[in-house]
Design an enzyme around this catalytic site. Sequence first.
Site, short mmCIF file in Angstrom:
data_model
loop_
_atom_site.label_atom_id
_atom_site.label_comp_id
_atom_site.label_asym_id
_atom_site.label_seq_id
_atom_site.Cartn_x
_atom_site.Cartn_y
_atom_site.Cartn_z
CB THR A 28 -0.93 0.02 1.22
OG1 THR A 28 -0.16 0.05 2.42
CG2 THR A 28 -1.85 -1.19 1.25
CG ASP A 29 -0.84 4.79 -1.76
OD1 ASP A 29 -1.68 4.67 -0.82
OD2 ASP A 29 -1.17 5.14 -2.90
CG PHE A 30 0.57 8.70 1.39
CD1 PHE A 30 -0.45 9.59 1.73
CD2 PHE A 30 1.04 8.71 0.07
CE1 PHE A 30 -0.97 10.47 0.79
CE2 PHE A 30 0.52 9.58 -0.86
CZ PHE A 30 -0.49 10.46 -0.51
CB SER A 31 -3.92 6.97 0.30
OG SER A 31 -3.85 5.87 -0.61
#
Length: 148
Positions: A28-31
């Site tokens: 995943t990314d920061f979101s």
Amino acid sequence: MSAQTSPTGAPTDDALHRLGVRVYYEDTDFSGFVYHASYLRFLERGRTELLRNLAGDQSDLHREASGLVFVVRRMALDFIRPARMDDQLTIVTRTRQLRGASMQLAQEVRRGDDLLVAADVLVACVRDGRAIRLPEALRRLLAPPGAA
């Protein structure tokens, strides 16, 4: 070939291969959504497991076919819906078309019945940096249903 189970426990048949994938924090990314490049890894696993299910390990195939490798020549992705951490996804891979030295694959990333990502992938068969014809035995195994 009738319905089977792959070494990963995923059901397969003549038309397609399914591979279960869990989304981890690293995907995943920061979101909190799956990072777009993570889908490329999921799709690669789907293609690898399709080949493993049909023809064994790619390293064995490489050795037995005097250096044969597969390379992605072109890939078009349509990102439809996001996946999130802890989602259980299914990577669906099917042969769309076989040509002399390449195969066109259709791949999907699904969460249950929801289509998240659709991919159209052109994979070339290569030896020593040059395109070569798909070996006949592998061609028969990869042929889409109804192909002669």
